[in-house]
Scaffold this active site. Structure first.
Site, PDB file in Angstrom:
ATOM      1  N   HIS A 113       4.401 -11.939   3.054  1.00  0.00           N
ATOM      2  CA  HIS A 113       3.609 -10.983   3.792  1.00  0.00           C
ATOM      3  C   HIS A 113       4.856 -10.863   5.890  1.00  0.00           C
ATOM      4  CE1 HIS A 113       1.420  -8.016   6.070  1.00  0.00           C
ATOM      5  NE2 HIS A 113      -0.183  -8.244   5.369  1.00  0.00           N
ATOM      6  N   GLY A 114       5.120  -9.867   5.843  1.00  0.00           N
ATOM      7  CA  GLY A 114       5.191  -9.405   7.351  1.00  0.00           C
ATOM      8  C   GLY A 114       4.429 -10.256   8.894  1.00  0.00           C
ATOM      9  N   ASP A 115       5.073 -10.378   9.370  1.00  0.00           N
ATOM     10  CA  ASP A 115       4.021 -11.302  10.392  1.00  0.00           C
ATOM     11  C   ASP A 115       3.664 -10.675  11.054  1.00  0.00           C
ATOM     12  OD1 ASP A 115       5.797 -10.331  12.331  1.00  0.00           O
ATOM     13  OD2 ASP A 115       6.643 -12.465  13.274  1.00  0.00           O
ATOM     14  N   ASP A 116       2.959  -9.205  10.958  1.00  0.00           N
ATOM     15  CA  ASP A 116       1.985  -8.304  11.395  1.00  0.00           C
ATOM     16  C   ASP A 116       0.701  -8.499  11.570  1.00  0.00           C
ATOM     17  OD1 ASP A 116       3.352  -7.719   9.172  1.00  0.00           O
ATOM     18  OD2 ASP A 116       1.953  -5.680   9.185  1.00  0.00           O
TER      19      ASP A 116
ATOM     20  N   TYR B 132      -7.444   2.691   4.379  1.00  0.00           N
ATOM     21  CA  TYR B 132      -6.750   1.867   5.792  1.00  0.00           C
ATOM     22  C   TYR B 132      -6.037   2.521   6.144  1.00  0.00           C
ATOM     23  CZ  TYR B 132      -2.995  -1.123   6.068  1.00  0.00           C
ATOM     24  OH  TYR B 132      -1.581  -1.779   6.658  1.00  0.00           O
ATOM     25  N   LYS B 133      -5.808   3.115   5.885  1.00  0.00           N
ATOM     26  CA  LYS B 133      -4.346   4.188   5.885  1.00  0.00           C
ATOM     27  C   LYS B 133      -4.351   5.715   5.753  1.00  0.00           C
ATOM     28  CE  LYS B 133      -0.056   4.069   4.183  1.00  0.00           C
ATOM     29  NZ  LYS B 133       1.244   3.189   3.454  1.00  0.00           N
TER      30      LYS B 133
ATOM     31  N   GLN C  66      -5.705  -6.844  10.538  1.00  0.00           N
ATOM     32  CA  GLN C  66      -5.567  -7.854   9.519  1.00  0.00           C
ATOM     33  C   GLN C  66      -6.196  -9.217   9.406  1.00  0.00           C
ATOM     34  OE1 GLN C  66      -2.799  -5.759   7.048  1.00  0.00           O
ATOM     35  NE2 GLN C  66      -1.729  -5.555   8.633  1.00  0.00           N
TER      36      GLN C  66
ATOM     37  N   SER D  47       0.608  -0.948   0.016  1.00  0.00           N
ATOM     38  CA  SER D  47       0.130   0.024  -0.051  1.00  0.00           C
ATOM     39  C   SER D  47       1.002   1.243  -0.095  1.00  0.00           C
ATOM     40  CB  SER D  47      -1.085  -0.104   1.827  1.00  0.00           C
ATOM     41  OG  SER D  47       0.053   0.042   2.393  1.00  0.00           O
TER      42      SER D  47
ATOM     43  N   ASP E 164     -26.105  30.217  16.692  1.00  0.00           N
ATOM     44  CA  ASP E 164     -25.591  30.036  15.337  1.00  0.00           C
ATOM     45  C   ASP E 164     -26.483  31.219  14.528  1.00  0.00           C
ATOM     46  OD1 ASP E 164     -24.786  28.915  12.868  1.00  0.00           O
ATOM     47  OD2 ASP E 164     -25.906  26.874  12.822  1.00  0.00           O
TER      48      ASP E 164
HETATM   49  C1  SPV Z   1     -24.131  23.003  10.186  1.00  0.00           C
HETATM   50  O1  SPV Z   1     -23.469  22.877  10.531  1.00  0.00           O
HETATM   51  O2  SPV Z   1     -24.277  24.508  11.554  1.00  0.00           O
HETATM   52  C2  SPV Z   1     -25.240  23.388   9.552  1.00  0.00           C
HETATM   53  C3  SPV Z   1     -26.271  22.414   9.174  1.00  0.00           C
HETATM   54  O3  SPV Z   1     -25.059  24.335   8.964  1.00  0.00           O
HETATM   55  S1  SPV Z   1     -27.358  22.062  10.131  1.00  0.00           S
HETATM   56  O4  SPV Z   1     -26.844  22.746  11.564  1.00  0.00           O
HETATM   57  O5  SPV Z   1     -28.236  20.851  10.381  1.00  0.00           O
HETATM   58  O6  SPV Z   1     -28.023  23.217   9.578  1.00  0.00           O
HETATM   59 MG    MG Z   2     -24.135  26.201  10.106  1.00  0.00          MG
END
Ligand code: SPV
Ligand code: MG
Length: 669
Positions: free
Chosen positions: A327-330, A281-282, A336, A247, A442
């Protein structure tokens, strides 16, 4: 360590095959002689000094060795009376070159496979190769073995004996005892016997183990019949294939070392893990699949490079039926293990073999990994990765982060699944969670400077791409600056919603007064943002609030097509209904006309739908918008209440992360 090859013999039993050159120059395949094969194996083992005894075709042999152009320094010693003496005398002639080092001694007519030579070279004690599975030969060497130690070697021993070949690793002290005896024999004119006759007189005081190579090829060629048998066994060996999967996007000496070992077992087919499998995976690969494939194709000794699409080896093992999987033995334990178990089951169906080498994760690897992560976190690389992840995976998942700490959680949380691993692809810097973390509503109250500070905190400790919740985007005149600032920081995408005035969180729906922007005005904002951006990777996503504000499906679709037309790189459709049908309907109708523009959803309310179903329906980004905040808050509130109620912290202890874990949570640079 030196190698001593005994090539003074005449090889008369080979008939015409040795009329013009010594037996060791007999061809065993179209490309190799016994000697060229031995010398290549010696050079591959990193041994640089070879002492070779010669006889009849002295100069032919010397010229031949030089013509092979191997990184080996030769010392040739001619046994002048090769016709009348056995190789004990050849060793005697070469003694001055052999008394100061451990040696590997072999007869010049011996053919052995790489695994045998590996075992001999790496033996930690003096040893002779024997086989417990090959029947005792009538006329050839046998070793009397007691408690794993060689007591006597000769053609005449049948009791407690094993088939044996003159391929030895002799540590200095043991070799010195034997060499002294050889000298004693030769100086007493006892030169017609095997060197092993001198060894036998030591009565086991040279401590030589019997190294059992069972059925691996280790055979001498005495006559044309032997030659036919060995040649056919060699073509079988050459048809063997080896499969390994990688990988990595950075090759270091550890990889080369394991490739060197693997290619000695057969033709080496390397499976390069697909980008999608590496991401899950990584971490995000620094080089895409095609470049990683080319990288492996250019490593000497690699026969073929193929894609391994998933972490499971099933498809490729069934297709290529390798003799060995390396493969390595990990992976013997840990996440895995199911993959290993599956490999073992498939190999068992056709007699393939799993070869595991001790796994060592050294400092060099850790250092490279650190550098890779540092590179992934630089703005240009981080910004471009959202588009790349979309192209690779079709569906990208993003988890909210509102601080360095929550960023680390999104960055590092991995769960094991079907022998593989799952992790989030990106981070969502939510306006709701960023505001909540600051104890603010908000409503675009937390200003851009503060929001950028949050991004900066996250960027400092993570590498994953960032999707920024840009609320309404503000005034168009301000939005263009926001776009450029985000680009500079390495953010991949801003999502702006088609609302205007005092924005309230969408999850309130129509319970609060919210005004939707006009199509024309919002399209203008998108256009201005697209004009302002400086890189090709940055994305502007138009978020449509029609379903939240109950304006109907037609309005949502009309806006979606208009905003796409205005240049939006993605469309987010939002809903606060538990039932996902309006989201599904939107996606279906949008996809009827537009199959390429990514669609984003935030399934806070319609949370029963799995990512697989969203993907099948044509969604490309799923954002888990607030779950870290909503789970963290009650946990903290509970701890505060518990302390208040008990007038002390003891009762709260069981809810707490252990102190040593919190200290280790954040690694120091
Ligand atoms: C937020 O995470 O601030 C968003 C998504 O705008 S929601 O709260 O669903 O409006
Ligand atoms: Mg928002």
């Amino acid at each position: 360590m030196k190698v001593l090859i005994l090539n003074s013999g005449v090889g008369s039993r080979m008939g015409v095959l040795t009329s013009e050159h010594p037996k060791c120059m007999t061809e065993i395949s179209s490309r190799e002689t016994i000697l060229s094969r031995q010398l290549k194996q010696i050079a591959d083992a990193g041994i640089k000094e070879v002492v070779m005894t010669t006889g009849k075709f002295d100069s032919v042999l010397v010229n031949y060795c030089e013509s092979l152009d191997l990184p080996i320094h030769f010392t040739f010693v001619k046994n002048p009376i090769y016709k009348d003496t056995n190789y004990i005398y050849s060793i005697y002639c070469a003694r001055e070159y052999l008394d100061d080092d451990d040696i590997i001694m072999m007869h010049g007519d011996l053919v052995f496979e790489n695994a045998v030579f590996d075992k001999v070279v790496n033996s930690k004690e003096s040893c002779m190769t024997v086989s417990s599975t090959i029947p005792l030969p009538e006329k050839d060497f046998k070793a009397v073995v007691k408690d794993g130690k060689v007591q006597k070697v000769g053609v005449e021993f049948f009791n407690d004996a094993m088939e044996a070949q003159a391929l030895y690793h002799l540590y200095k002290d043991d070799w010195k005892k034997w060499l002294d005896k050889i000298v004693e024999f030769c100086e007493a004119d006892n030169t017609g016997v095997y060197a092993e006759n001198a060894l036998n007189e030591l009565n086991g005081s040279a401590d030589i183990s019997a190294l059992d190579v069972e059925n691996l090829l280790c055979a001498e060629i005495d006559n044309p019949e032997d030659l036919a048998i060995v040649s056919s066994k060699l073509s079988e060996i050459e048809a063997r294939t080896v499969y390994m999967c990688f990988s990595t996007d950075m090759i270091h000496s550890g990889h080369i070392a394991i490739i060197r070992k693997a290619e000695k077992l057969g033709k080496l087919i390397i499976g390069v893990l697909s980008d999608e499998a590496v991401v899950s995976y990584k971490r995000f690969p620094l080089l895409p699949f095609e470049e990683r494939k080319t990288m492996f194709e250019n490593i000497a000794g690699v026969y073929k490079v193929v894609e391994q699409k998933t972490l499971s080896y099933k498809e490729n093992i069934e297709k290529y039926k390798p003799t060995y999987v390396v493969h390595g033995d990990d992976w013997v334990s840990g996440f895995q293990k199911p993959i290993r178990d599956e490999v073992c089951d498939i190999l068992a169906t056709y007699g393939g073999e799993l070869v595991e080498y001790p796994y060592s994760r050294d400092d060099k690897y850790n250092e490279l990994e650190k550098r890779a992560r540092a590179e992934l976190s630089t703005p240009d690389i981080r910004r471009a990765r959202l588009k790349k992840a979309l192209a690779m995976k079709g569906l990208v998942s993003a988890m909210e982060a509102h601080s360095g700490l929550t960023g680390l959680i999104v960055e590092n949380t991995v769960v094991e699944e079907h022998g593989g691993a799952r992790q989030f692809d990106a981070m969502w810097v939510s306006s709701l969670c960023d505001s909540t973390a600051k104890g603010k509503p908000d409503i675009e109250l937390v200003d851009m400077t503060s929001r950028f500070r949050t991004i900066d905190d996250i960027c400092e400790v993570t590498t994953k791409p960032i999707i920024f919740d840009g609320d309404t985007g503000g005034l168009t005149e301000h939005f263009v600056y926001t776009v450029r600032s985000l680009e500079r920081m390495g953010v991949s995408m801003i999502i702006i919603e088609d609302k205007t005035g005092l924005k309230k969180n969408s999850l309130f729906g129509n319970e609060v007064v919210q005004t939707q922007d006009s199509i024309e005005h919002f399209s203008e904002k998108i256009r201005a943002g697209k004009m302002a951006q400086r890189t090709k990777d940055f994305m502007i996503c138009a978020r449509i609030e029609s379903l939240i504000l109950e304006q109907g499906m037609d309005d949502a679709l009309e806006r979606a097509f208009a905003f796409t037309e205005a240049g939006a790189d993605a469309i987010m459709i939002h809903s606060r209904k538990k039932d996902p049908s309006e989201i599904f309907e939107f996606v279906e109708k949008y996809r009827e006309k537009n199959q390429t523009t990514p669609i984003v959803v935030v399934p806070t309310s319609f949370n029963t739908v799995t990512e697989e179903e969203f993907k099948a329906r044509g969604v490309n980004i799923v954002i888990y918008a607030n779950q870290l905040t909503r789970t963290g808050f009650p946990a903290m509130q509970n701890a505060a209440k518990t302390i208040l109620a008990n007038h002390r912290a003891k009762e709260c202890d069981d809810m707490c992360m252990p102190f040593k874990d919190i200290i280790r949570l954040i690694p120091e640079e």
